[in-house]
Design a protein around this motif. Structure first.
Motif, PDB file in Angstrom:
ATOM      1  N   ASP A 170       0.831  -1.212   0.000  1.00  8.04           N
ATOM      2  CA  ASP A 170       0.000   0.000   0.000  1.00  8.04           C
ATOM      3  C   ASP A 170       0.860   1.255   0.000  1.00  8.04           C
ATOM      4  OD1 ASP A 170      -2.430  -1.356  -0.046  1.00  8.04           O
ATOM      5  OD2 ASP A 170      -2.318  -1.756   2.122  1.00  8.04           O
TER       6      ASP A 170
ATOM      7  N   LEU B 166       3.894   1.398  -1.090  1.00  8.50           N
ATOM      8  CA  LEU B 166       4.561   1.453  -2.400  1.00  8.50           C
ATOM      9  C   LEU B 166       3.644   2.120  -3.428  1.00  8.50           C
ATOM     10  CD1 LEU B 166       6.858   0.716  -4.362  1.00  8.50           C
ATOM     11  CD2 LEU B 166       5.840  -1.552  -4.588  1.00  8.50           C
ATOM     12  N   ILE B 167       2.359   1.712  -3.429  1.00 11.24           N
ATOM     13  CA  ILE B 167       1.413   2.303  -4.376  1.00 11.24           C
ATOM     14  C   ILE B 167       1.259   3.796  -4.106  1.00 11.24           C
ATOM     15  CG2 ILE B 167      -1.029   2.316  -5.097  1.00 11.24           C
ATOM     16  CD1 ILE B 167      -0.964  -0.758  -4.776  1.00 11.24           C
TER      17      ILE B 167
ATOM     18  N   LYS C 141       3.552   5.754  -2.998  1.00 15.56           N
ATOM     19  CA  LYS C 141       4.749   6.386  -3.589  1.00 15.56           C
ATOM     20  C   LYS C 141       4.606   6.502  -5.107  1.00 15.56           C
ATOM     21  CE  LYS C 141       7.897   7.432  -0.554  1.00 15.56           C
ATOM     22  NZ  LYS C 141       8.398   8.810  -0.495  1.00 15.56           N
ATOM     23  N   LEU C 142       4.126   5.424  -5.720  1.00 17.81           N
ATOM     24  CA  LEU C 142       3.962   5.437  -7.175  1.00 17.81           C
ATOM     25  C   LEU C 142       2.958   6.516  -7.581  1.00 17.81           C
ATOM     26  CD1 LEU C 142       3.897   1.589  -7.997  1.00 17.81           C
ATOM     27  CD2 LEU C 142       5.775   3.185  -8.400  1.00 17.81           C
TER      28      LEU C 142
ATOM     29  N   LEU D  41       4.568   9.833  -7.524  1.00 19.08           N
ATOM     30  CA  LEU D  41       5.444   9.970  -8.692  1.00 19.08           C
ATOM     31  C   LEU D  41       4.649  10.146  -9.981  1.00 19.08           C
ATOM     32  CD1 LEU D  41       7.979   7.117  -7.845  1.00 19.08           C
ATOM     33  CD2 LEU D  41       8.517   9.549  -7.918  1.00 19.08           C
TER      34      LEU D  41
ATOM     35  N   VAL E 124       3.019   7.745 -11.468  1.00 22.12           N
ATOM     36  CA  VAL E 124       3.078   6.531 -12.285  1.00 22.12           C
ATOM     37  C   VAL E 124       1.692   5.918 -12.421  1.00 22.12           C
ATOM     38  CG1 VAL E 124       4.060   4.224 -12.485  1.00 22.12           C
ATOM     39  CG2 VAL E 124       5.393   6.058 -11.450  1.00 22.12           C
ATOM     40  N   VAL E 125       0.920   5.970 -11.318  1.00 21.13           N
ATOM     41  CA  VAL E 125      -0.439   5.441 -11.378  1.00 21.13           C
ATOM     42  C   VAL E 125      -1.392   6.518 -10.893  1.00 21.13           C
ATOM     43  CG1 VAL E 125       0.150   3.020 -11.137  1.00 21.13           C
ATOM     44  CG2 VAL E 125      -0.120   4.399  -9.085  1.00 21.13           C
TER      45      VAL E 125
END
Lengths: 249, 309
Positions: A236, A238-239, A241-242, A245, A247-248
């Motif tokens: 969670d 990690l997502i 962070k993405l 960024l 990314v998602v």
């Protein structure tokens, strides 16, 4: 058919190279040196061709300092029949190496010259192609499969999109990629035997080749450093962070 | 100073690697392009539209159909009488042809340049990118391959180059193309993908590599890469390999999963904008370059990540 293999003494691939503080190059004092890994694959391929009966003699060549003898002894211990050291303490660029190898090739008349696709020190990836050009021979670069049949050789090449096969007339130049084979280790008896195999020492001048460099190295520097970032605890985070960024969504 | 850039093309289209190479060549002066191949009408038209291009030389001949270096190199060497530099992308095609041209011209090639510092001075990576050398060439003509990730892509449109037909020396008759097994994929190519998910030997098998990574890549619209260890083990084909001797990539985000981070692998991806690492070994060297790290079992993390995205 005679085979010629070219080998280079380079920093061992497990050693992390350090740039000298004065920016003149990479520090090689007291660093473990080995045969360039792609050249080991070249030696192995030559030995396999000989074991299959497709070749009769393997000549290993190296261009470098007196210590490159050790690299040639390794090739002899693996199974090469004799060796030639073109001894020089100067740095010899791929173009000059190719010119020296072209002279050796004219003397030895091999059916194939097998070389590594690149040396892991200067990462040039040039010598085999240059040698082929100087000889007017075809080239099978980045080989993952080499099949001799009559006066032709089929070379499967590792290319950006996958694999490609070309048919070359012999004599030809082949440069090796990683998947061509797995090089053998020399056994102790073979290492002992290699000590008495012939090793001729020559100088670049014996071949009338000018090895003066065309490229002058002005500076060698460390690449920009990346620093370690953060560790996250779970998926969670990690997502999260993405998402930050972008990314998602 | 005028450079001749070899256009890399496939299926009638100019490949992105060419656009970055044009940018690098522009730093040396005027840029002309060479399109070599068979049936290159469409590519030539597209090449003439690349911003900043003065002229496009089209060489259309059966002997040039498969980029055979034996046939392309003499064509280029002949044309080089009118040029100061020959520039190609450092792709497998460029790396195959450029040194053959260089030797025909008696020039020492400058491989894989990262920057143009002056008309004869360039930087390039050595020792798997662990050092950057600044080199000055004393050759009258330059032969250069370009690390395409180090240069912005030139605009594919807006140019209005003139087209000129050239002829080569024909077939040297010493080599022929037999066939190719090219990976077919709907996913973005590694060298131009914005996001890459890359797997290592920790996946344990080809089945697990693909059944875990492919759905994640699909969710992220990412390209799929692999470490040398994974390719050597047969989990992924050779064209997936990222590293010193494989592909050099620099996406916006590189997600390394089950990859320890050998220097040879780092050499191929450390210029990525953001690096994410997932590895069960918290001391793996990959974490020293990762912006975001997650320590844990990839067999649990990857499916969970795919599901929650």
């Amino acid at each position: 058919m005679k085979l010629l293999v070219a080998v280079k003494r380079v920093i061992d691939f497990n050693v992390k190279p350090r740039v000298k503080a004065d920016g003149t190059g990479v520090d090689l004092a007291n660093v473990k040196m080995s045969m360039n890994p792609f050249d080991e694959i070249a030696v192995e391929e030559a030995i396999r061709l000989k074991e299959k009966g497709a070749a009769t003699e393997i000549v290993a060549v190296s261009i470098g300092p007196a210590k490159a003898q050790e690299t040639l002894r390794t090739a002899l211990a693996m199974g090469a029949d004799r060796a030639i050291l073109i001894q020089t303490d100067d740095e010899v660029e791929p173009l000059a190496v190719a010119k020296l190898l072209a002279k050796v090739t004219e003397e030895e008349q091999p059916g194939l010259v097998i070389l590594g696709k690149q040396a892991i020190d200067d990462d040039s990836n040039q010598t085999g192609q240059m040698l082929a050009a100087l000889l007017g021979w075809p080239q099978g670069t980045f080989a993952s499969k080499v099949e001799l049949s009559g006066d032709k050789v089929d070379v499967t090449r590792e290319v950006d999109g996958g694999l490609e096969t070309v048919k070359l007339s012999t004599p030809a130049v082949v440069t090796t990629d990683l998947r061509l084979n797995e090089p053998r280790y020399a056994s102790l008896p073979n290492i002992m035997k290699a000590k008495s195999k012939p090793l001729a020492t020559k100088a670049p001048a014996d071949y009338g080749v000018d090895t003066a460099p065309r490229l002058q190295t002005l500076k060698v520097a460390e690449p920009p450093k990346r620093s370690a970032g953060v560790k996250v605890a779970d998926v969670d985070e990690l997502i999260g962070k993405l998402k930050t960024l972008g990314v998602v969504a | 100073m005028t450079s001749l850039v070899l256009v890399e093309h496939e299926g009638g289209q100019v490949k992105d690697a060419t656009l970055a190479t044009v940018t690098a060549a522009t730093k040396l002066g005027d840029v002309h392009l060479l399109v070599a191949g068979q049936g290159v009408g469409a590519v030539t038209e597209a090449a003439a539209k690349i911003a900043g291009v003065g002229k496009v030389l089209a060489a259309d001949d059966a002997s040039l159909a498969h980029n055979l270096a034996e046939n392309v190199a003499p064509l280029v060497a002949g044309l080089m009488a009118s040029y100061d530099a020959f520039v190609t992308p450092a792709t497998t095609t460029g790396k195959n042809i450029a040194p053959r041209v260089a030797a025909l011209l008696d020039v020492m090639q400058i491989s894989d340049i990262l920057s143009v510092e002056g008309a004869d001075t360039f930087t390039r990576p050595i020792y798997a990118g662990n050092a950057i050398a600044t080199v000055k060439s004393s050759d009258a003509k330059k032969v250069i391959t370009v690390r395409t990730t180090a240069f912005e892509k030139a605009a594919a449109s807006g140019g209005s180059g003139t087209v000129e037909t050239v002829t080569g020396a024909g077939d040297k008759g010493i080599s022929s193309f037999v066939g190719a097994e090219l990976s077919k994929s709907e996913r973005p190519e590694l060298t131009s993908a914005k996001i890459i998910v890359s797997g290592g030997r920790a996946f344990g098998s080809s089945d697990q590599f693909h059944s875990l990574l492919d759905p994640l890549a699909d969710k992220l619209k990412a390209g799929v890469g692999a470490s040398r260890a994974a390719v050597d083990a047969g989990y992924a084909p050779n064209d997936y390999q990222v590293g010193q001797t494989g592909k050099i990539v620099a996406p916006e985000v590189y997600i390394a999963i089950g990859i320890s981070g050998a220097i040879q692998h780092l050499a191929g991806m450390k210029d990525s904008k953001t690096i994410v690492a997932i590895n069960k070994d918290e001391d793996a060297p990959i974490f020293q370059v990762a912006d975001v790290g997650l320590v844990g079992d990839l067999f649990k993390i990857v499916p969970e990540l795919t599901e929650k995205l």
